[in-house]
Design an enzyme around this catalytic site. Structure first.
Site, PDB file in Angstrom:
ATOM      1  CE1 TYR A  56      -4.134  -1.633  -0.308  1.00 57.43           C
ATOM      2  CE2 TYR A  56      -3.041  -3.270   1.071  1.00 57.43           C
ATOM      3  CZ  TYR A  56      -4.073  -2.916   0.223  1.00 57.43           C
ATOM      4  OH  TYR A  56      -5.032  -3.840  -0.114  1.00 57.43           O
ATOM      5  CD  GLN A  91     -16.575  -1.661  -6.896  1.00 53.43           C
ATOM      6  OE1 GLN A  91     -16.395  -2.831  -6.585  1.00 53.43           O
ATOM      7  NE2 GLN A  91     -16.910  -1.302  -8.118  1.00 53.43           N
ATOM      8  CG  ASP A  94      -8.026   6.269  -7.717  1.00 54.88           C
ATOM      9  OD1 ASP A  94      -8.821   7.236  -7.644  1.00 54.88           O
ATOM     10  OD2 ASP A  94      -8.184   5.344  -8.541  1.00 54.88           O
ATOM     11  CG  HIS A 109     -14.046  -1.439  -1.742  1.00 55.09           C
ATOM     12  ND1 HIS A 109     -13.988  -2.034  -2.981  1.00 55.09           N
ATOM     13  CD2 HIS A 109     -15.132  -1.991  -1.122  1.00 55.09           C
ATOM     14  CE1 HIS A 109     -14.984  -2.899  -3.107  1.00 55.09           C
ATOM     15  NE2 HIS A 109     -15.701  -2.887  -1.996  1.00 55.09           N
ATOM     16  CB  CYS A 136      -2.492   6.466  16.023  1.00 55.39           C
ATOM     17  SG  CYS A 136      -4.126   7.224  16.000  1.00 55.39           S
ATOM     18  N   GLY A 175     -16.810   1.055 -15.299  1.00 53.94           N
ATOM     19  CA  GLY A 175     -15.481   0.465 -15.171  1.00 53.94           C
ATOM     20  C   GLY A 175     -15.290  -0.467 -13.990  1.00 53.94           C
ATOM     21  CB  SER A 177     -14.772  -6.967 -13.128  1.00 54.91           C
ATOM     22  OG  SER A 177     -14.563  -7.081 -11.728  1.00 54.91           O
ATOM     23  CG  ASN A 201     -16.936  -2.293 -17.737  1.00 54.73           C
ATOM     24  OD1 ASN A 201     -15.807  -1.811 -17.621  1.00 54.73           O
ATOM     25  ND2 ASN A 201     -17.350  -3.322 -17.033  1.00 54.73           N
ATOM     26  CB  ALA A 219     -13.953   5.300 -18.394  1.00 54.55           C
TER      27      ALA A 219
END
Ligand code: BJW
Length: 233
Positions: A56, A91, A94, A109, A136, A175, A177, A201, A219
């Site tokens: 990540y 979802q 970014d 997400h 944190c 876009g 699946s 899509n 897209a």
């Protein structure tokens, strides 16, 4: 299009593909380069946190090298100019919708630029790497993890999303699946509630037969064309 008052839009990795962000399930995509169970499950994180933090950290750093494309910009224009209700659910982890100008984006997400503290549960804006176990900002515990939703975890704001799906006139999927639930089930929810369902899509999604209309293409072309249609009346 004049009768459309409430739109729900769901975006997936395909909307960011032309910006240079890898999708998940394409040949050469992220899930061919990394084992899903290693990098996108709580069990994988518990087994090898360094591997997951590094995965990540790399993806967060890569955001600095990409830019929103015409599809992100068109959805931001829709948010500014559409007179009805609009909910943009992504979802994607970014930040290209925001950088394209969308002010209200629901990241179901999670987000690469957010950290989730496993000690206090707070979510904090996060730009740096996590590999060195920074504290944190809220409770100082060195217990941060990427604030992304892994398999087996509950996506964010599901109540709000289902409420909007039950009330929308138009559901548009861009876009994605249709391989991952609960997002893959949104088309059935919207359709059962009487909404028109449109898919934009590159290739038909797994649930393509549930849409009233599927438009195939990139897209960056399809989304601006569709936004023009909506706003042009
Ligand atoms: C273009 C293009 C261009 C390319 N232009 N298009 C049944 C019901 C409920 C749950 C389950 C179920 N069966 C199994 C489950 C569990 C599981 C699941 O779905 N597993 C499946 C593998 C079957 N789901 C979960 O565990 C979820 N949680 C959950 O269900 O909680 C319980 C619950 C139950 C009921 C209600 C509510 C909750 C959590 C799922 C978390 C997914 N996380 C990931 C990783 C996030 C962090 C990260 O980024 O690393 O999210 S997995 C990955 O897949 C990522 C994506 O958001 C997600 C979807 O991928 P997406 O966006 O569709 O990408 P691709 O690559 O698959 O597709 C790209 C598309 O773009 C393609 O169609 C291309 O054609 C297209 N494209 N270029 C236009 N230029």
């Amino acid at each position: 299009m004049a009768e459309i008052a409430r739109i729900v839009i769901l975006t997936g990795a395909g909307i960011s593909a032309e910006s240079g962000i890898d999708t998940f399930r394409a040949a050469g995509g992220l899930w061919e380069q990394h084992r899903v169970e290693d990098v996108a499950t709580p069990e994988g994180f518990a087994r090898n946190p360094d591997l997951v933090l590094n995965f990540y950290d790399m993806r967060r750093a890569a955001l600095a090298r990409v830019a929103p494309n015409a599809a992100h910009l068109a959805l931001a224009r829709l948010e500014r100019e559409f007179a009805g209700d609009l909910l943009l659910v992504t979802q994607n982890v970014d930040d290209l919708h925001e950088r394209g100008g969308s002010a209200r984006v629901l990241h179901m997400h999670g987000e690469l630029k957010s950290a989730l503290c496993q000690a206090c549960g707070m979510r904090s804006r996060w730009e740096q790497a996590m590999i060195d176990r920074p504290p944190c900002p809220v409770c100082q515990a060195r217990a941060l993890r990427p604030d992304v939703v892994w398999f087996g975890e509950m996506p964010y704001q599901m109540g709000r999303i289902y409420q909007a799906l039950a009330a929308c006139d138009l559901f548009v999927s861009i876009g994605t699946s249709g391989a991952v639930y609960p997002a893959a089930g949104f088309v059935a929810e919207a359709r059962d509630a009487g909404a028109r369902c449109l898919e934009l899509n590159l290739e038909p999604s797994e649930g393509s037969h549930l849409f009233h209309e599927t438009r195939l293409g990139a897209a960056s072309r399809l989304v601006p064309e569709w936004v023009e249609e909506v706003l042009g009346g």
